[in-house]
Design an enzyme around this catalytic site. Structure first.
Site, short mmCIF file in Angstrom:
data_model
loop_
_atom_site.label_atom_id
_atom_site.label_comp_id
_atom_site.label_asym_id
_atom_site.label_seq_id
_atom_site.Cartn_x
_atom_site.Cartn_y
_atom_site.Cartn_z
N PRO A 10 25.04 37.38 -27.95
CA PRO A 10 24.42 37.95 -29.26
C PRO A 10 22.87 37.97 -29.31
O PRO A 10 22.33 38.56 -30.04
CB PRO A 10 24.70 36.73 -30.02
CG PRO A 10 25.18 35.49 -29.12
CD PRO A 10 25.83 36.16 -28.08
N TYR A 16 33.33 29.93 -15.03
CA TYR A 16 31.96 29.64 -15.29
C TYR A 16 31.96 28.39 -14.23
O TYR A 16 32.60 27.25 -14.53
CB TYR A 16 31.67 28.92 -16.71
CG TYR A 16 31.78 30.19 -17.88
CD1 TYR A 16 31.91 31.52 -17.42
CD2 TYR A 16 31.91 29.89 -18.99
CE1 TYR A 16 31.77 32.56 -18.36
CE2 TYR A 16 31.91 30.93 -19.97
CZ TYR A 16 31.90 32.08 -19.71
OH TYR A 16 32.01 33.19 -20.66
#
Length: 286
Positions: free
Chosen positions: A212, A66
């Protein structure tokens, strides 16, 4: 809801001998667009991390890819010295030569180097949870897991997790070293990996639904909008509350770069989904 806004309302899940609240935070969106480069607003990124912890978040998911290397550095800058009970889970197994490239690298020498560098960036002597981010098809899976097992024995890693694996690979890994978590794509609209969730339940392993909220794409689903209106909640909160209700093994890590969205996500802990609503949100199978 504002007076009771806290991740503790989601309950807890075990990661080996550790226990964390089931609403955590993914640091992927702290970085620039495409998880590449520095955040547009550096102070705001630090404030978001601090706000997450103040709201009871004690599980932060990150990865050396990241940024690359940006999210881990921001976490240490914002939160070190870390509060008691905070679990920082990082991942390795990708290299990123440019913004659009995510190249698997599960070679033992790469993973050993990646762990040492993550320890330095996070200012840790031991990583509570280190996750293999992706199996490398060019490296025997057992070799990658074996390297992490060696690092665990050396005291560099406390617990090991997996991401993007099959049930068969999970079972193979557990024959080499204890596994405490698995990340897999899963949300209210795509439950195609429910076999992995069932395996995690059976084996006492935390199941971490990846994406999610599907980057927000599922939040305009008519049935979610209707249920959110009935619950006086947002569609994001209903989608997250459904995942919490789906299984006690789920550990959620919705990511965001905005404090307002962070607070909205944490508010999902207070949304209770009935059994009837759970059935309504089971997608129809062809």
């Amino acid at each position: 809801m504002a007076t009771t806004l806290n991740a503790t309302q989601a309950g807890t899940v075990a990661l080996g001998d550790l226990k964390v609240n089931r609403l955590g935070y993914s640091s992927m969106r702290l970085c620039g667009n495409g998880a590449w480069g520095l955040p547009k607003n550096h102070p705001a990124a630090l404030q978001l991390l601090q706000r997450a912890v103040s709201l009871g978040v004690n599980f932060i998911d990150t990865a050396d890819s990241y940024g690359p290397e940006v999210a881990e550095t921001l976490i240490a800058e914002a939160l070190y010295p870390y509060p008691a009970g905070l679990v920082i889970a990082t991942k390795g197994g990708y290299t990123r030569p440019n913004k659009k490239s995510w190249i698997p690298n599960g070679r033992p020498d790469h993973l050993r180097k990646a762990v040492e560098e993550s320890l330095t960036r996070l200012r840790l002597s031991c990583i509570d949870l280190y996750q293999l981010q992706i199996p490398d098809l060019h490296v025997p899976f057992a070799d990658s897991i074996g390297a992490l097992a060696d690092l665990r024995r050396a005291g560099k890693i406390r617990h090991i997790g997996l991401s993007g694996v099959t049930v068969g690979q999970l079972e193979q890994a557990t024959n080499i070293v204890p596994i405490v978590s698995v990340q897999k794509y899963f949300n209210v609209e795509d439950q195609s990996h429910d076999a992995m969730l069932a395996a995690c339940e059976r084996m006492g392993i935390a199941f971490i639904p990846w994406y999610p909220l599907a980057s927000g794409q599922l939040l305009r689903t008519p049935r979610l909008v209707k249920i959110a209106h009935e619950h006086k909640a947002t569609t994001a909160q209903v989608a997250l509350a459904w995942l919490l209700a789906r299984s006690p093994a789920t550990l959620l890590i919705p990511g965001t770069g905005r404090v307002a969205h962070l607070e909205e996500n944490i508010g999902a802990a207070a949304v209770k989904i009935s059994a009837e609503t759970m059935q309504i949100l089971v997608p129809e199978r062809a």
